[in-house]
Design an enzyme around this catalytic site. Sequence first.
Site, PDB file in Angstrom:
ATOM      1  N   GLU A 173      28.761  35.898  47.597  1.00 35.99           N
ATOM      2  CA  GLU A 173      30.187  35.279  47.744  1.00 35.99           C
ATOM      3  C   GLU A 173      30.225  34.506  49.160  1.00 35.99           C
ATOM      4  OE1 GLU A 173      33.341  37.162  45.819  1.00 35.99           O
ATOM      5  OE2 GLU A 173      32.475  36.815  43.932  1.00 35.99           O
ATOM      6  N   GLU A 293      28.241  38.501  38.325  1.00 36.17           N
ATOM      7  CA  GLU A 293      29.552  39.057  38.385  1.00 36.17           C
ATOM      8  C   GLU A 293      30.474  38.407  37.312  1.00 36.17           C
ATOM      9  OE1 GLU A 293      31.635  40.040  41.764  1.00 36.17           O
ATOM     10  OE2 GLU A 293      29.753  39.933  43.141  1.00 36.17           O
TER      11      GLU A 293
HETATM   12  O1  AHR Z   1      32.959  43.047  41.894  1.00 31.83           O
HETATM   13  C1  AHR Z   1      34.050  43.205  42.754  1.00 31.83           C
HETATM   14  C2  AHR Z   1      34.212  42.041  43.997  1.00 31.83           C
HETATM   15  O2  AHR Z   1      34.069  40.781  43.373  1.00 31.83           O
HETATM   16  C3  AHR Z   1      32.827  42.011  44.638  1.00 31.83           C
HETATM   17  O3  AHR Z   1      32.794  42.775  45.527  1.00 31.83           O
HETATM   18  C4  AHR Z   1      32.751  40.638  44.866  1.00 31.83           C
HETATM   19  O4  AHR Z   1      31.591  39.796  45.017  1.00 31.83           O
HETATM   20  C5  AHR Z   1      33.695  39.806  43.771  1.00 31.83           C
HETATM   21  O5  AHR Z   1      34.659  38.935  44.636  1.00 31.83           O
END
Ligand code: AHR
Length: 509
Positions: A173, A293
């Site tokens: 990110e 994610e």
């Molecule tokens: O999964 C939790 C968090 O969400 C992770 O650390 C990040 O990559 C995202 O914002």
Amino acid sequence: MLKARMYLDSEYRIGKLDRRIFGSFIEHLGRAVYTGIYEPGHPSSDEEGFRKDVIELVRALNTPIIRYPGGNFVSGYNWEDGIGPKDKRPKRLDLAWRSIEPNEIGINEFVSWTKKVNAEVMMAINLGTRGIDSARNIVEYCNYPGGTYYSDLRRSHGIEEPHRIKVWCLGNEMDGPWQIGHKTAVEYGRLAVESAKVMRWVDPTIELVVCGSSNPWMPTYPEWEYTVLDLTYEYIDYVSMHIYYRKRQEDDTLTFVAKSIEMDGFIKTVASLCDVVKAKKRSKKTVNISFDEWNVWYHSSERDRKVEPWQFAPPLCEEDYTVEDAILFGSMLITLLKNADRVKIACLAQLVNVIAPITTQPGGIAFKRTIYYPFMHASNTAKGDVLLAKLDSPRYDCKLYTDVPYIEGVAVYNEEDKGLVIFAINRSLEESALLEINMAGFDRYSRVEHTILTDNDIYASNTLSDPDRVKPKSLAIDIKDDKKIEIELPKFSWNVLRLIPSSTSTYQS
Ligand code: AHR
């Protein structure tokens, strides 16, 4: 009763399903690692301190690849802190989650754990505070056989054989201002490509994931993808996507469970961006998507704000998932499957305690949240090719969207054993739906095994005191006319329909 029709033809296929679409994620965050997968002294812990009850629950999820060690955590992580004798490892401030990181678990312990759960590691590197030098060194430590500084360092730590970690994420990110070492697209693209280059020089067999946007609401999306792909295209294999859905105060249930529609548009746009850059570069290579994610995440936000900083393994992001969440979650899974031609890796974020299908009690039980079931069903039964199904469903309008189908589904066909599995949700709160499945070009089927997850109370959840409050039920239905099958999908439900070929007495899972 609602009526929906699905048309399937064995010749019409979206593409081969890459099993890595059922990947997941463990971050050094909250209680994912400490008191999650690892709790020395727990009655069920093994000789390495890993909880065997958790291992069993993870194994049943059949997740083939697990992303590690972050997440936001990785952007401040020194991987060297987690190797060598445990008593020499430093305790650090983890600035991402304002916690204390003892480094008792590092690369080697995590690889050992993934072997116990039959998964491989998808390793993220730190492109926040670190860069090219650390990137090449970690690949040498993990993947180079021996005879060099870092490979011999690994061997001196008792790991003779290289880990051969195949998939590597180039940071996490990096478009987000919350990220340690946040960068502009050009700053990140340049660092990512130079890191990718040296990592591949150390091990040409690896696959690399470059960071896409953190979500489609970022002001820099989709410009970010275009710029980053333009700078990195020939050196990477996948671009990452992330999304978490929340139920805002103004969202009613029908709006909330329709949110996966946005996910589909997001995937289509990112795939198009990859193809635009491919055309611009006259490249023969196709860059695909690592949706590394995805989940529903909102229950814990208020609670998390009150957690005192600088604790060891604080209870952060612990979601009490309901049936309502499981329906949206199931529709997100269906969306990933429908895009199997471009989504080759996806990671349910996360796996244990943190926004997770599995919750542990320190010193006590481990149990399954509602979202555990759709994931387990799909990862254990979806094999082969995703079919290009046509699904006609009645539709509704809600606060955010129009024309939302009540019934959404996807079918996966396994050429080898002729098994066919359909995953479907019914979003209606009022009515069950009769799903008519019209089939052409398949072998004969004699039975449908129908598994259903639903509950009269859409806010029901599994808790420490009632860990099996919500669980699926299965029934077997004999079928006479296998060209046109009719199955009732209860109101507000997740459904798995496994069609059992007449030639098979027991279905191979
Ligand atoms: O999964 C939790 C968090 O969400 C992770 O650390 C990040 O990559 C995202 O914002």
